[in-house]
Design an enzyme around this catalytic site. Structure first.
Site, PDB file in Angstrom:
ATOM      1  N   LYS A 106     -12.545   1.067  -9.241  1.00  0.00           N
ATOM      2  CA  LYS A 106     -11.533   1.036  -7.486  1.00  0.00           C
ATOM      3  C   LYS A 106     -12.889   0.059  -7.268  1.00  0.00           C
ATOM      4  CE  LYS A 106      -9.024   2.627  -4.293  1.00  0.00           C
ATOM      5  NZ  LYS A 106      -7.741   1.799  -4.744  1.00  0.00           N
TER       6      LYS A 106
ATOM      7  N   THR B 213       0.983  -1.058   0.090  1.00  0.00           N
ATOM      8  CA  THR B 213       0.565  -0.334  -0.075  1.00  0.00           C
ATOM      9  C   THR B 213       1.011   1.213   0.400  1.00  0.00           C
ATOM     10  OG1 THR B 213      -1.744   0.874   0.533  1.00  0.00           O
ATOM     11  CG2 THR B 213      -0.314   0.164   2.056  1.00  0.00           C
ATOM     12  N   GLU B 214      -0.246   2.289  -0.255  1.00  0.00           N
ATOM     13  CA  GLU B 214       1.292   3.601  -0.308  1.00  0.00           C
ATOM     14  C   GLU B 214       2.710   3.427  -0.714  1.00  0.00           C
ATOM     15  OE1 GLU B 214      -0.273   6.084   0.586  1.00  0.00           O
ATOM     16  OE2 GLU B 214      -1.984   5.268   1.480  1.00  0.00           O
ATOM     17  N   ILE B 215       2.114   3.031  -2.453  1.00  0.00           N
ATOM     18  CA  ILE B 215       3.244   3.113  -3.452  1.00  0.00           C
ATOM     19  C   ILE B 215       3.171   3.805  -4.895  1.00  0.00           C
ATOM     20  CG2 ILE B 215       5.012   0.825  -2.694  1.00  0.00           C
ATOM     21  CD1 ILE B 215       2.604   0.711  -5.362  1.00  0.00           C
ATOM     22  N   GLY B 216       1.962   4.354  -4.832  1.00  0.00           N
ATOM     23  CA  GLY B 216       1.224   5.036  -6.351  1.00  0.00           C
ATOM     24  C   GLY B 216       0.752   4.361  -7.297  1.00  0.00           C
ATOM     25  N   LYS B 217       0.116   3.463  -6.708  1.00  0.00           N
ATOM     26  CA  LYS B 217      -0.862   2.226  -7.440  1.00  0.00           C
ATOM     27  C   LYS B 217      -1.397   3.251  -7.980  1.00  0.00           C
ATOM     28  CE  LYS B 217      -3.557  -0.683  -5.540  1.00  0.00           C
ATOM     29  NZ  LYS B 217      -3.027   0.032  -4.510  1.00  0.00           N
ATOM     30  N   THR B 218      -2.273   3.892  -7.616  1.00  0.00           N
ATOM     31  CA  THR B 218      -3.257   4.969  -8.515  1.00  0.00           C
ATOM     32  C   THR B 218      -2.524   5.934  -9.330  1.00  0.00           C
ATOM     33  OG1 THR B 218      -4.753   4.769  -6.768  1.00  0.00           O
ATOM     34  CG2 THR B 218      -5.314   6.225  -7.952  1.00  0.00           C
ATOM     35  N   THR B 219      -1.355   6.376  -8.843  1.00  0.00           N
ATOM     36  CA  THR B 219      -0.952   7.357  -9.698  1.00  0.00           C
ATOM     37  C   THR B 219      -0.186   6.695 -10.941  1.00  0.00           C
ATOM     38  OG1 THR B 219       0.453   9.041  -7.516  1.00  0.00           O
ATOM     39  CG2 THR B 219       1.629   8.822  -9.812  1.00  0.00           C
TER      40      THR B 219
ATOM     41  N   ASP C  62      -8.390   8.268  -4.835  1.00  0.00           N
ATOM     42  CA  ASP C  62      -8.135   7.560  -5.796  1.00  0.00           C
ATOM     43  C   ASP C  62      -9.085   7.838  -7.280  1.00  0.00           C
ATOM     44  OD1 ASP C  62      -5.367   7.432  -4.153  1.00  0.00           O
ATOM     45  OD2 ASP C  62      -5.678   5.711  -3.403  1.00  0.00           O
TER      46      ASP C  62
ATOM     47  N   SER D 239     -11.559   2.231   1.094  1.00  0.00           N
ATOM     48  CA  SER D 239     -11.579   2.770   1.997  1.00  0.00           C
ATOM     49  C   SER D 239     -10.822   4.175   2.468  1.00  0.00           C
ATOM     50  CB  SER D 239     -10.740   2.154   3.416  1.00  0.00           C
ATOM     51  OG  SER D 239      -9.418   1.086   3.105  1.00  0.00           O
TER      52      SER D 239
ATOM     53  N   GLU E 173      -9.024  -1.410 -10.698  1.00  0.00           N
ATOM     54  CA  GLU E 173      -7.166  -0.705  -9.515  1.00  0.00           C
ATOM     55  C   GLU E 173      -7.941  -1.597  -8.513  1.00  0.00           C
ATOM     56  OE1 GLU E 173      -5.482   1.918  -6.787  1.00  0.00           O
ATOM     57  OE2 GLU E 173      -5.872   3.182  -8.899  1.00  0.00           O
TER      58      GLU E 173
ATOM     59  N   PRO F 266       9.563   8.397 -12.494  1.00  0.00           N
ATOM     60  CA  PRO F 266      10.997   8.825 -11.143  1.00  0.00           C
ATOM     61  C   PRO F 266      10.315   9.934  -9.976  1.00  0.00           C
ATOM     62  CG  PRO F 266      10.737  10.629 -12.981  1.00  0.00           C
ATOM     63  CD  PRO F 266      10.424   9.726 -13.579  1.00  0.00           C
TER      64      PRO F 266
ATOM     65  N   GLY G 204      -4.617  -1.757  -2.285  1.00  0.00           N
ATOM     66  CA  GLY G 204      -3.294  -2.312  -1.879  1.00  0.00           C
ATOM     67  C   GLY G 204      -2.619  -2.991  -2.688  1.00  0.00           C
TER      68      GLY G 204
END
Length: 228
Positions: A38, A12-18, A55, A42, A117, A206, A120
């Protein structure tokens, strides 16, 4: 011909949505119609229209088809906790069957390029013994793996890829998203990922000061997925 993929991450919090929004933007830039889902989120915020997830809104903003928010994100929960815990607190059974129908409705619109998407990583729990990977299996979608590049990412990426393939789904590609720009031996880590992941790299993104979909799309190569 329409193409659809399930997007998962190494954590989680690794930029999947980005990355997902960047992929959708790249498809739009190539002249393709786009749609996204999606199914569960939560950490949603209250609004006049109901709970909204940032997201899901980002994905909706990159869809060319006229989708409503509830089509993109049918199950939204306020607490910023694991989705199965948030659903349990809300009295909702978070099952594959509850999620599959709304996702299939989006996929049935047959956009040229569609993304679903997850939340996590690959084994995020649902109700009972089910996980979000079971949804991807039920949908039969090839998978795009977002690798959050930081210390420890090689192990997470390889284990995730092994689990996806063991579950019988193709790994269509992976994206290196540099979440920690201070990662030691960054180039060496990226080279190792390329050697060990059995799928094409769709881009190395990057650490961007403003990771807008357009900025991210500039670092992605959809030609490895689609005949553009």
């Amino acid at each position: 011909m329409s193409s659809a993929y399930f997007v998962t991450g190494t954590d989680t919090e690794i930029g999947k949505t980005t990355i997902a929004a960047g992929l959708l933007h790249a498809a739009r830039r190539a002249g393709l119609s786009t749609a996204a889902a999606k199914p569960v989120a939560s950490g949603c915020e209250p609004s006049a229209a109901g709970l909204r997830n940032s997201d899901a809104l980002a994905l909706l903003g990159e869809c060319t088809l006229p989708l409503q928010y509830a089509e993109v994100n049918p199950l939204a929960f306020a607490p910023a906790i694991a989705p199965h815990l948030a659903a349990r607190e809300a009295g909702v059974t978070l099952s594959v069957e509850a999620l599959r129908a709304p996702v299939q409705a989006v996929l049935a619109k047959r956009a040229d390029f569609s993304l679903v998407e997850g939340a996590g990583g690959w084994r995020v729990p649902l109700a009972g013994a089910e996980t979000l990977s079971d949804l991807a299996i039920a949908l039969g979608l090839p998978v795009i793996l977002v690798v959050g590049v930081r210390l420890g990412c090689i192990n997470h990426a390889v284990l995730s890829a092994e689990a996806i393939l063991r579950d019988g789904l193709p790994l269509a590609g992976w994206v290196a998203n540099v979440v920690d720009p201070a990662t030691s031996r960054l180039d060496d880590n990226l080279a190792t990922l390329a050697e060990r992941l059995p799928a094409p790299c769709l881009g190395r993104v990057p650490h961007l000061p403003a990771a807008t979909p357009a900025a991210v799309a500039a670092h992605l190569d959809l030609s490895r997925l689609l005949p553009l």
